[in-house]
Design a protein around this motif. Structure first.
Motif, PDB file in Angstrom:
ATOM      1  N   LEU A 145       0.811  -1.219   0.000  1.00  0.00           N
ATOM      2  CA  LEU A 145       0.000   0.000   0.000  1.00  0.00           C
ATOM      3  C   LEU A 145       0.842   1.265   0.000  1.00  0.00           C
ATOM      4  O   LEU A 145       0.416   2.284  -0.564  1.00  0.00           O
ATOM      5  CB  LEU A 145      -0.935  -0.004   1.216  1.00  0.00           C
ATOM      6  N   ASP A 146       2.023   1.223   0.606  1.00  0.00           N
ATOM      7  CA  ASP A 146       2.846   2.435   0.624  1.00  0.00           C
ATOM      8  C   ASP A 146       3.163   2.902  -0.790  1.00  0.00           C
ATOM      9  O   ASP A 146       2.938   4.066  -1.144  1.00  0.00           O
ATOM     10  CB  ASP A 146       4.123   2.221   1.439  1.00  0.00           C
ATOM     11  N   ASP A 147       3.644   2.004  -1.624  1.00  0.00           N
ATOM     12  CA  ASP A 147       3.983   2.381  -2.992  1.00  0.00           C
ATOM     13  C   ASP A 147       2.730   2.703  -3.809  1.00  0.00           C
ATOM     14  O   ASP A 147       2.719   3.650  -4.603  1.00  0.00           O
ATOM     15  CB  ASP A 147       4.766   1.261  -3.674  1.00  0.00           C
ATOM     16  N   ILE A 148       1.676   1.939  -3.613  1.00  0.00           N
ATOM     17  CA  ILE A 148       0.439   2.177  -4.354  1.00  0.00           C
ATOM     18  C   ILE A 148      -0.104   3.565  -4.055  1.00  0.00           C
ATOM     19  O   ILE A 148      -0.500   4.319  -4.962  1.00  0.00           O
ATOM     20  CB  ILE A 148      -0.609   1.091  -4.015  1.00  0.00           C
ATOM     21  N   PHE A 149      -0.092   3.946  -2.792  1.00  0.00           N
ATOM     22  CA  PHE A 149      -0.623   5.260  -2.427  1.00  0.00           C
ATOM     23  C   PHE A 149       0.295   6.388  -2.913  1.00  0.00           C
ATOM     24  O   PHE A 149      -0.192   7.443  -3.341  1.00  0.00           O
ATOM     25  CB  PHE A 149      -0.833   5.355  -0.920  1.00  0.00           C
ATOM     26  N   VAL A 150       1.609   6.188  -2.852  1.00  0.00           N
ATOM     27  CA  VAL A 150       2.535   7.226  -3.327  1.00  0.00           C
ATOM     28  C   VAL A 150       2.297   7.502  -4.807  1.00  0.00           C
ATOM     29  O   VAL A 150       2.166   8.664  -5.236  1.00  0.00           O
ATOM     30  CB  VAL A 150       4.005   6.815  -3.082  1.00  0.00           C
ATOM     31  N   VAL A 151       2.248   6.445  -5.610  1.00  0.00           N
ATOM     32  CA  VAL A 151       2.024   6.636  -7.045  1.00  0.00           C
ATOM     33  C   VAL A 151       0.628   7.200  -7.281  1.00  0.00           C
ATOM     34  O   VAL A 151       0.419   8.041  -8.174  1.00  0.00           O
ATOM     35  CB  VAL A 151       2.222   5.319  -7.826  1.00  0.00           C
ATOM     36  N   GLY A 152      -0.332   6.775  -6.477  1.00  0.00           N
ATOM     37  CA  GLY A 152      -1.688   7.300  -6.596  1.00  0.00           C
ATOM     38  C   GLY A 152      -1.747   8.798  -6.339  1.00  0.00           C
ATOM     39  O   GLY A 152      -2.404   9.547  -7.080  1.00  0.00           O
ATOM     40  N   VAL A 153      -1.059   9.257  -5.289  1.00  0.00           N
ATOM     41  CA  VAL A 153      -1.014  10.696  -4.997  1.00  0.00           C
ATOM     42  C   VAL A 153      -0.448  11.454  -6.193  1.00  0.00           C
ATOM     43  O   VAL A 153      -0.989  12.485  -6.620  1.00  0.00           O
ATOM     44  CB  VAL A 153      -0.128  10.976  -3.757  1.00  0.00           C
ATOM     45  N   ARG A 154       0.624  10.931  -6.755  1.00  0.00           N
ATOM     46  CA  ARG A 154       1.286  11.634  -7.864  1.00  0.00           C
ATOM     47  C   ARG A 154       0.425  11.626  -9.124  1.00  0.00           C
ATOM     48  O   ARG A 154       0.420  12.600  -9.883  1.00  0.00           O
ATOM     49  CB  ARG A 154       2.654  11.006  -8.116  1.00  0.00           C
ATOM     50  N   THR A 168      -5.652  10.639  -0.620  1.00  0.00           N
ATOM     51  CA  THR A 168      -4.724   9.512  -0.755  1.00  0.00           C
ATOM     52  C   THR A 168      -3.511   9.700   0.148  1.00  0.00           C
ATOM     53  O   THR A 168      -2.988   8.734   0.706  1.00  0.00           O
ATOM     54  CB  THR A 168      -4.292   9.351  -2.225  1.00  0.00           C
ATOM     55  N   VAL A 169      -3.067  10.939   0.332  1.00  0.00           N
ATOM     56  CA  VAL A 169      -1.995  11.208   1.303  1.00  0.00           C
ATOM     57  C   VAL A 169      -2.450  10.787   2.700  1.00  0.00           C
ATOM     58  O   VAL A 169      -1.683  10.188   3.470  1.00  0.00           O
ATOM     59  CB  VAL A 169      -1.605  12.698   1.298  1.00  0.00           C
ATOM     60  N   ALA A 170      -3.689  11.097   3.033  1.00  0.00           N
ATOM     61  CA  ALA A 170      -4.220  10.722   4.343  1.00  0.00           C
ATOM     62  C   ALA A 170      -4.216   9.200   4.508  1.00  0.00           C
ATOM     63  O   ALA A 170      -3.895   8.682   5.584  1.00  0.00           O
ATOM     64  CB  ALA A 170      -5.628  11.278   4.520  1.00  0.00           C
ATOM     65  N   SER A 171      -4.545   8.484   3.439  1.00  0.00           N
ATOM     66  CA  SER A 171      -4.511   7.018   3.493  1.00  0.00           C
ATOM     67  C   SER A 171      -3.079   6.530   3.677  1.00  0.00           C
ATOM     68  O   SER A 171      -2.815   5.588   4.435  1.00  0.00           O
ATOM     69  CB  SER A 171      -5.101   6.426   2.210  1.00  0.00           C
ATOM     70  N   GLU A 185       5.025  13.709   0.498  1.00  0.00           N
ATOM     71  CA  GLU A 185       4.091  13.688  -0.635  1.00  0.00           C
ATOM     72  C   GLU A 185       3.098  14.838  -0.548  1.00  0.00           C
ATOM     73  O   GLU A 185       2.722  15.423  -1.576  1.00  0.00           O
ATOM     74  CB  GLU A 185       3.356  12.346  -0.694  1.00  0.00           C
ATOM     75  N   LEU A 186       2.687  15.184   0.674  1.00  0.00           N
ATOM     76  CA  LEU A 186       1.779  16.318   0.836  1.00  0.00           C
ATOM     77  C   LEU A 186       2.475  17.611   0.394  1.00  0.00           C
ATOM     78  O   LEU A 186       1.867  18.454  -0.288  1.00  0.00           O
ATOM     79  CB  LEU A 186       1.333  16.435   2.290  1.00  0.00           C
ATOM     80  N   ALA A 187       3.743  17.743   0.762  1.00  0.00           N
ATOM     81  CA  ALA A 187       4.482  18.936   0.335  1.00  0.00           C
ATOM     82  C   ALA A 187       4.595  18.991  -1.186  1.00  0.00           C
ATOM     83  O   ALA A 187       4.455  20.075  -1.793  1.00  0.00           O
ATOM     84  CB  ALA A 187       5.863  18.939   0.978  1.00  0.00           C
TER      85      ALA A 187
END
Length: 356
Positions: A145-154, A168-171, A185-187
């Motif tokens: 989930l860490d990688d999935i959410f990072v790419v999702g945010v981007r 998605t950052v919150a997730s 990622e939020l920044a």
């Protein structure tokens, strides 16, 4: 697994298949190959032979074996996933996507096909598709989930879907151990959404000890945003303060070099990069910084050597290899440049620049 095979009198095909599969996972390819002759089911043998060939770097031979296996067993998600991986190594993106999508359709839980599709579509700038497969990938038990959410945010950021990106950052922040990654990622997304001042505010609001080498990634992001907001002096002062506390940390010297380079102070940047390289000769980013300076000075050959050295130290960072390929092209060596770009695509099939 070997004990199971022994207790079952050598094991049936399923036991042997599973045993060989584990041997391939652990790199014991010769032992896995020995089991092929003991398999009665030819489809099992083809799939395993394909895996062995793929592990040995023969993607073409592997795909031929997977093709035969898939014809006999079209609804095998694992075979589809492996065929997709082999196609990627051959640079056949369309075939890879087709096989990976079929693997998802047959059994999303059985492979990481959806996760790979997320990354491939994101790399090609197909952000809607990346988001779609990211949602599918996140449903898989054991998903990263860490990688999935990072790419999702981007991906959401590229789509300027700011609310979805923030959600998605919150997730991501809820995933154990990913709080700081979520902050960074939020920044990143706030810089795109509202500007560098807001991005810097996000980092400063976290009240991290930015003089601690463990937080150098946060210091780097803060520095980049301060510089982009016209506060390069403040950025450099913060980095210098961290260096005063920890002069032995190569990453801080490299960051100092980046800031000086961005300010047009090439001579000072060279000193900082050289110091970073002296502290840690294996720091790829310092070598890349020196290579960038050489390129700016017109020393194309030296720059290519520097980027090649950086790429060798950090093969996962394809920007170094891509820079070397682009510089090779400026020398008029189109065939050599294309060969370099093909190698990048093998490692990172979604690399948009290399594919174009």
């Amino acid at each position: 697994m070997e004990k199971v095979a022994e207790l079952s009198g050598g094991g049936d095909d399923q036991v042997r298949f599973a045993q060989a599969d584990l041997l391939i996972d652990t790199g014991e390819l010769d032992r896995a190959e020995e089991l092929l002759g003991k398999l009665q089911e030819p489809t099992y043998a083809r799939l395993l032979r394909g895996r062995i060939l793929l592990a040995r770097g023969d993607a073409k031979g592997a795909l031929e074996q997977f093709d035969q296996g898939i014809r006999a067993w079209p609804n095998n998600a694992g075979a589809r996933f492996l065929a997709g991986q082999a196609a990627l190594e051959l640079g056949d993106f369309d075939r890879a996507v087709s096989e990976l999508r079929e693997a998802v359709r047959v059994d999303n839980a059985g492979t990481e096909a959806a996760h790979l599709l997320l990354r491939l579509h994101y790399g090609r700038g197909e952000y809607d598709e990346a988001v779609r497969f990211g949602k599918v990938a996140a449903r898989r038990r054991g998903a990263r989930l860490d990688d999935i959410f990072v790419v999702g945010v981007r991906a959401y950021t590229e789509l300027e879907a700011w609310d979805d990106a923030r959600a998605t950052v919150a997730s991501l922040a809820q995933v154990k151990g990913q709080e700081r990654t979520a902050l960074l990622e939020l920044a990143r997304l706030e810089r795109r959404a509202t500007g560098p001042a807001k991005a810097a505010e996000v980092i400063l609001g976290a009240e991290l000890d930015l003089g601690d080498p463990a937080n150098v990634d946060a210091l780097e992001m803060l520095s980049e945003n301060l510089a982009a907001d016209g506060k390069g002096g403040d950025a450099l002062a913060r980095v210098d303060a961290a260096i005063a506390k920890h002069p032995e940390v190569a990453e801080l010297q490299r960051l100092r070099g980046d800031l000086l380079f961005g300010a047009g102070r090439d001579a000072d940047a060279r000193v900082a990069y050289a110091k970073a390289n002296e502290l840690d000769p294996k720091l790829a980013s310092a070598l890349a910084g020196l290579a960038t300076l050489r390129a700016r000075e017109g020393d194309v050959g030296g720059a290519i050597e520097g980027f090649d050295a950086a790429a060798e130290l950090a093969p996962g960072v394809t920007t170094y290899a891509y820079s070397a390929a682009q510089l090779t092209l400026t020398q008029g060596k189109s065939e050599a440049a294309e060969a370099r770009l093909r190698e990048i695509v093998k490692r990172d099939a979604g690399h948009a620049g290399a594919r174009n």
